[in-house]
Design an enzyme around this catalytic site. Sequence first.
Site, PDB file in Angstrom:
ATOM      1  N   ARG A 235       0.850  -1.187   0.000  1.00  0.00           N
ATOM      2  CA  ARG A 235       0.000   0.000   0.000  1.00  0.00           C
ATOM      3  C   ARG A 235       0.889   1.241   0.000  1.00  0.00           C
ATOM      4  O   ARG A 235       1.882   1.304   0.729  1.00  0.00           O
ATOM      5  CB  ARG A 235      -0.917   0.029   1.234  1.00  0.00           C
ATOM      6  CG  ARG A 235      -2.062  -0.963   1.195  1.00  0.00           C
ATOM      7  CD  ARG A 235      -3.076  -0.592   0.130  1.00  0.00           C
ATOM      8  NE  ARG A 235      -4.237  -1.488   0.152  1.00  0.00           N
ATOM      9  CZ  ARG A 235      -4.300  -2.637  -0.502  1.00  0.00           C
ATOM     10  NH1 ARG A 235      -3.264  -3.051  -1.206  1.00  0.00           N
ATOM     11  NH2 ARG A 235      -5.388  -3.376  -0.453  1.00  0.00           N
ATOM     12  N   GLU A 264      -5.153   6.230  -5.650  1.00  0.00           N
ATOM     13  CA  GLU A 264      -5.288   5.301  -6.765  1.00  0.00           C
ATOM     14  C   GLU A 264      -5.006   6.033  -8.083  1.00  0.00           C
ATOM     15  O   GLU A 264      -5.333   7.211  -8.225  1.00  0.00           O
ATOM     16  CB  GLU A 264      -6.701   4.711  -6.796  1.00  0.00           C
ATOM     17  CG  GLU A 264      -6.954   3.659  -5.727  1.00  0.00           C
ATOM     18  CD  GLU A 264      -6.085   2.427  -5.904  1.00  0.00           C
ATOM     19  OE1 GLU A 264      -6.022   1.878  -7.018  1.00  0.00           O
ATOM     20  OE2 GLU A 264      -5.453   2.003  -4.915  1.00  0.00           O
ATOM     21  N   HIS A 284      -0.984   0.011  -9.921  1.00  0.00           N
ATOM     22  CA  HIS A 284      -1.703  -0.870  -8.991  1.00  0.00           C
ATOM     23  C   HIS A 284      -2.263  -2.084  -9.752  1.00  0.00           C
ATOM     24  O   HIS A 284      -3.466  -2.333  -9.773  1.00  0.00           O
ATOM     25  CB  HIS A 284      -2.826  -0.127  -8.271  1.00  0.00           C
ATOM     26  CG  HIS A 284      -3.292  -0.839  -7.024  1.00  0.00           C
ATOM     27  ND1 HIS A 284      -4.293  -0.370  -6.223  1.00  0.00           N
ATOM     28  CD2 HIS A 284      -2.888  -2.003  -6.448  1.00  0.00           C
ATOM     29  CE1 HIS A 284      -4.484  -1.196  -5.215  1.00  0.00           C
ATOM     30  NE2 HIS A 284      -3.639  -2.209  -5.335  1.00  0.00           N
TER      31      HIS A 284
END
Length: 317
Positions: A235, A264, A284
């Site tokens: 993360r 994101e 991601h």
Amino acid sequence: MKISLLEPIGVSKCVIDELAKGITDRGHEFVYYDTKTTDVEELKRRSAGSDIVMIANNPYPTEVVESTDALKMLAVAFTGIDHIGVKACKEKGIMICNSAGYSNQSVAELAIGMAVCGLRNMAKGNTVVRNGGTSAGLGGREICGRTVGIIGLGNIGMVTAKLFQAFGAKVIAYNRSEKEEAKALGIEYKSLDEVLSQSDIVSLHLPLNDSTRGFISADKIALMGPRTVFINCARGPIVDNAALAKALDEDKLGFACVDVFDMEPPIPADYPLLAAKNTLLTPHQAFISEEAMVRRANIVFNNVYAYLDGNPVNVCK
């Protein structure tokens, strides 16, 4: 009951229909939305009247949770739940079940690929050959014989460690608790500072929570050497990414491979890592593989069936 899947989960409509057949056969209503949305009002609309809501990694914020009256269970097609209004769920007695385990292999394999890229200058080589250059100065180093530090030796960390060992690396690890399985494989547990300072490659595999936010601070980044390859497929907010970019630009860190950020993707143009040198950035995607998406779909629907049967599984505490 009304059961609503609010977004696509990486498999075809045919697969969704097959997995949902048992829901409708039991007399429940199943609603599927095949587009993503982050609009709060639209999320409220899609959730309205649902006893069970199924989501993936799109945000499901507190104000959406608070707007629901019928919601009893949130089935998350994802491992982490930091994108959910967890506190509001607890206050309303809404059960959260995640899909841990579906992406263990896919995340670990991307971490390995990133390590190879960082050590062997693959990203730079791609640019060089397209510009008419040669392999001069691009030899790099092998994983075999290197020391790899795994920070967070959970399920993903363990798969990653085993893959690095298959390449001939020595693996050391930092984790809050120790596993006999890891010790039997020859993995040596060390302090966080020791792992950071002694590793040629550092791969991060911690969850994001209040205790890990900012865990890899500027001071911790400074412990790594000028040839160290740092990998983050966990993360983004676990790392001080501005400090990471600064260390790279000042040649105090060898290379950074980053799949997760403070937000994101798409990433803002002024985000420090975008301009930092010696980086490989991916949007991601570590958890995404064809196989992982099928595993994920099966797990999240199985979570719903288990709840309907009165025997919930994968409940997040």
